[in-house]
Every structure is written in structure tokens, then in C-alpha cells.
Scaffold this active site. Structure first.
Site, PDB file in Angstrom:
ATOM      1  CG  ASP B  20      -1.827  -0.931   1.246  1.00  0.00           C
ATOM      2  OD1 ASP B  20      -2.124  -1.778   0.352  1.00  0.00           O
ATOM      3  OD2 ASP B  20      -2.114  -1.993   3.043  1.00  0.00           O
ATOM      4  CB  SER B  59      15.114  13.324  -0.966  1.00  0.00           C
ATOM      5  OG  SER B  59      16.613  13.534  -1.515  1.00  0.00           O
ATOM      6  CG  ASN B  60      20.232  10.504   2.765  1.00  0.00           C
ATOM      7  OD1 ASN B  60      18.710  10.214   2.870  1.00  0.00           O
ATOM      8  ND2 ASN B  60      21.096   8.940   3.051  1.00  0.00           N
ATOM      9  CG  ASN B  61      19.038  17.165  -2.106  1.00  0.00           C
ATOM     10  OD1 ASN B  61      19.192  17.784  -1.766  1.00  0.00           O
ATOM     11  ND2 ASN B  61      19.121  17.277  -4.024  1.00  0.00           N
ATOM     12  CE  LYS B 225      17.372   8.065   1.161  1.00  0.00           C
ATOM     13  NZ  LYS B 225      16.925   8.014   0.033  1.00  0.00           N
ATOM     14  CG  ASP B 250      19.716   5.507  -6.918  1.00  0.00           C
ATOM     15  OD1 ASP B 250      19.338   5.737  -5.263  1.00  0.00           O
ATOM     16  OD2 ASP B 250      20.993   6.157  -7.368  1.00  0.00           O
TER      17      ASP B 250
END
Lengths: 304, 304
Positions: B20, B59-61, B225, B250
Site C-alpha cells: 500500500d 531523499s537524503n538531499n 537514510k 538506487d
């Protein structure tokens, strides 16, 4: 634990008689910042002029070339040292690149992250380089606008990194591009994580090098103390007998470790970073053969 | 090793039916630099509009705030995402400093090494900060001339470091002074060592953080992360059932590790950093449950 504190004339004479070659760290041993430590000129003069000992000054500071080091010695009143008695990490790195990596002086280049001390030694060895203090690398980095990025040079065979007060993203990004080529060697002048500036600590060469090692996922070959590459270069250059040699320094984990790894005897001076407590701390596994409050004490003990 | 490559319509349908909640890394999954990857709009629209799946972009950005992220999604033609579906490391860090470290918003400050994405999220959380993109830190460092060095601020309680394209010696030296105070917390947005920029790799947040860790001899607490602080915040904020959730990314050592540590299923896409060889390399111990060439393949397989 076989360790003696030198506190009498007899011990001092006995100590000096054992050695022909005296390797000295500079900061914390000869001077502290820009101030000469007491009786340093006297003991160095005595060792060199009266006893005809071989003196070698071994420093991890790569920001100065040997020429510039010599100027510092002279400014502090030490006029009897010459360039071939100085061995700093920028010189050691240039030798390593020249003699061990055997770069082709006609066609190969070094990409430098570091300051003019490194550039000076590479120039003197006749090794081509790019980077270093090039002001184009002071510009904010952009992939599109960086001349360095747009013109990555296939003739770069070595990245040489050391303390760089001009370190910035631009230099790290270009360094990384070269380090991503597996055939490019990665050499560092030294890996000290900080250096003292009066009462402050500032980021040392190890800071820049760890940054490059992290993004490239590579390990550099260090040419500074306590790495034995430096010792091998000194032994080769000066043709010294290690059984008749002593390393004098103020740091257990660089100077004394360096001497011990090289098979030399070692003398710790307490006029710099390390104290008597550090020597006898249960966390310390680098024990010098001798220690003394300061280098000048050898002179005072002998002439008392 | 229980791992399947999704290559048929049947496998794709079976995969989607299991979940989900879809957590997506962005760079290398949704886009590469400023280019959307093929069939991304189609698969996201299908998941959200037709299958009514819950989408969360993780996101780690840290260089963008969530607001700025949203603009990027819209610019690339993805108009159906809203701010609370975005979870990036600057937001996660602001939450951590606010809710876990419990800084006093009236009196405490954060010294930032990083960009306006971090500044934006701290501002939105009502947390005071100094440093960051302050142009005075762009000046070459000198102990005497640095206003930051001459006026070290006793109200700094946290150093927060992330990707900083303005990183330089000045910022490292000031960061170090605060980190030498044992009472100051050391938080990092994420520890990715590089990030992709088209076909190039550039130094990532981990590069700056390792530099600071090296000179300060400290470890930072990472909010990105694969650190579970971020997962806990997401689970709490979105109230998701982890058994019906999949992390799509990725990178094995951040995205997939993050999903696995959090107890989610994992899908690796090969459109970014990691290749099929990386997955099956004997050095890799982070194995995803599924992998696929690119996210858009799910759409293509289902509609073939």
C-alpha cells in the site's frame, strides 16, 4: 618498560655518545610557533660543530618548502643548517612521487590539493603539476563553468594532498574526478588531524585527506611521520646507520612511533604536545627509550 | 539469497499488489539530475490515481527544503505530489533537533554547515541558526579576521552538517571550534559519500562530515537514510503498516539498507548508482527483495 629520564651529566654524555645521527621534529622541539625554545641554538651548535653529529630536521608541515623552512631557521638565529638537512613532508612526497612512483617528468602531471610548499618541492624535483594554489580553483564550483572540470587532464597520474587552507568544494570535486581513475596514485603528505595555532586547534591535513578518501573510497599513501616511506627516504638520502640514530620528538603517536617503526632509538621532549603522564598512561603503547624536559637540557646538563 | 528481478507483467502485478505504501528515493529513481527518468510520470500517476497507493518521497538531499523539492517535482511535470509526501534529510534533521534534542527555541542556536534547504527547514521549525550560506564564511580564513572565529557564540548547542557546495577551510575551522565543546551535539543530515551529477560523481555530504569528524575526533548522529531516526519519523508521521510497505531506491548501502533495517520490503532500480554486478558482488551484504532496470519498467510491463 625500558625508559630513562635524562637528568644528569653522565646520562647526557652517555646518550650523545651512542648516536651519530640526530633526527629532530621541529614544532615543540626546536621552536613553539615562532619562538625558539631555550638553549636550542647552544645544543644544536654543540652537536654539529663540536661533536660533528649529523643533524636532520623532520617535519610533517607541508605548507613550507625546504627553502622556506631554511628561512625560518635563519630568522630564529640558526644559521648553520642547510637545505639537505631538512626533510619535510612536501619534500618527502616529491621524492616518493619521483623515485618510487617513477612518474615520467616529460608527460605525467600531479594534481595538487595543498599549498605552495608542495608546489615548490614538485617544481624543484622537475615534476609537472596542476591545481594547488591556482586561483581558478578558488571560484565557486559549477560543472559547467569550471575550467578544471571541463578540461580534465589525462596526463594526471598522481593526486597529492596535504594541508590546504584554500580547500573548498571545487578542489574536492576535481580531486575526486582524478581519484575515480584507478590508475591514478593517491599520495598524502601527512595525516595529522589537527595542528595547534596558539591556544586553538585548527583542522590539519588529515581533515582534507579523509574528505578525499571518503568520496573516492580510496586510501592514500602517506609520506609523513609515522609512515615509513619518509624514514626510507631519509635513510637512502643520508645513508645513515639506524643503529647509530635517534629520533627526537614531542609527539608519541607520530614522532616516537616513527622512530620506533624505523628501528631507531627515541627521545621524547616534554616541551610540546605530550606530557610525562601521557608516556606512562595505560592507554599509551608507544614508549620512548629516553625522555627529557626539553632539548636544551642536554646542553645544560653537559655544561653544568 | 531470496532476490527476484522483475521482468514480466505477472511479476509486476504481483509486486504492486503486495504493497500500500511506496517509499521512493528520488535521484537515480525518479530523476537523474534535472532529467526525469522514462515513464516515471506514468508509473507514479498509475500508482497514485488508479491504484490509490500511498507515495512518500524520501531523499537524503538536504540542499533543498521540502518547498523547493515540490517546485522541482512540478517543474518536471509531476503536479500531484504535496509537501507532506516529501521527507528529506534537512526536514528530518530539523525534526530531530526540535523533538529529540529538544533545543530551546528562545536561547539555543545551531551552527550550520550546509545550504539553504537546511536553513529553510530550521526556520520553518522555529530554530535559530548561524553559519550556513552566510557569505562572511566565504572569505579566506584567518584567525584574526574571521568574525565567526573572533565571536564564537556560547549559545550554539548543535552543529548540523550536510552537503555544502560552499564548504571551505573557514567553515571547517569554525565547525571544529564548536565541536571541541563536548556539550555541543553533532548532527549530520546524511552520510552519502558522493552524489551523481549526470555521468559524473561529485563529493557528497559524507565528505564534509568525515572531514569534521576527523578533526574533531567525534562521530555525528545521522538523520538521513539508512539511519532509523528517519524511518521512525516517517512511520509516525504517516502512520504506515511496514508489512505493506516497500522502499524503492538506487543505492544498496543507503536506500536498500534503510528499507531492510526498517523491516520494509525493498526494490532496487538499476537507473542510478548501483549495478547488477554490485548486487551480486561477494562484498555486498545488502540484498534487496526485488530489482528492476528502472522504475518506469513497472508501467511498461503492466501495460504491454
Amino acid at each position: 618498560m625500558d625508559i630513562s629520564k635524562i637528568t644528569s651529566k653522565e646520562q647526557a654524555v652517555g646518550f650523545l655518545n651512542q648516536f651519530d645521527n640526530f633526527l629532530f621534529d621541529c614544532d615543540g622541539v626546536i621552536w613553539s610557533g615562532n619562538t625558539l625554545l631555550p638553549k636550542t641554538i647552544e645544543i644544536l651548535t654543540y652537536l654539529k660543530m663540536e661533536l660533528h653529529k649529523n643533524l636532520i630536521f623532520v617535519s610533517n608541515n607541508s605548507t613550507k618548502s625546504r627553502e622556506e623552512y631554511l628561512k625560518k631557521f635563519r630568522k630564529l638565529g640558526i644559521n648553520f643548517i642547510n637545505k639537505n638537512e631538512i626533510f619535510n613532508s612536501s619534500f618527502a612526497s616529491a621524492i616518493y612521487i619521483e623515485k618510487i612512483l617513477n612518474v615520467n617528468k616529460e608527460t605525467d602531471k600531479v594534481f595538487v590539493i595543498g599549498m605552495r610548499g608542495i608546489e615548490g618541492e614538485l617544481r624543484e624535483a622537475g615534476i609537472k603539476y596542476i591545481g594547488g594554489e591556482d586561483i581558478r580553483l578558488d571560484d565557486k564550483f559549477s560543472v559547467e563553468e569550471s575550467e578544471y572540470f571541463q578540461n580534465l587532464d589525462p596526463s594526471v597520474k598522481v593526486v597529492l594532498a596535504g594541508l590546504d587552507l584554500n580547500i573548498n568544494y571545487h578542489r574536492l570535486a576535481i580531486g575526486l574526478q582524478y581519484l575515480l581513475r584507478p590508475e591514478v596514485f593517491f599520495v598524502s603528505t601527512n595525516i595529522d588531524s589537527t595542528f595547534p595555532n596558539g591556544k586553538f586547534k585548527l583542522p590539519g591535513a588529515g581533515t582534507m585527506i579523509k574528505a578525499l578518501e571518503t568520496c573516492s573510497n580510496r586510501k592514500s599513501i602517506s609520506c609523513g611521520k609515522p609512515n615509513l616511506n619518509m624514514m626510507k627516504s631519509i635513510i637512502k638520502e643520508h645513508n645513515i646507520d639506524i643503529s647509530r640514530s635517534v629520533m627526537v620528538g614531542d609527539r608519541l603517536n607520530t614522532d616516537i612511533k616513527f622512530g620506533k617503526l624505523g628501528g631507531l632509538s627515541t627521545l621524547l621532549v616534554l616541551s610540546g604536545i605530550c606530557s610525562e603522564e601521557d608516556v606512562f598512561s595505560k592507554d599509551n603503547d608507544v614508549v620512548p627509550n629516553y625522555y627529557i624536559n626539553k632539548l636544551g637540557d642536554l646542553y645544560e646538563l653537559i655544561h653544568e
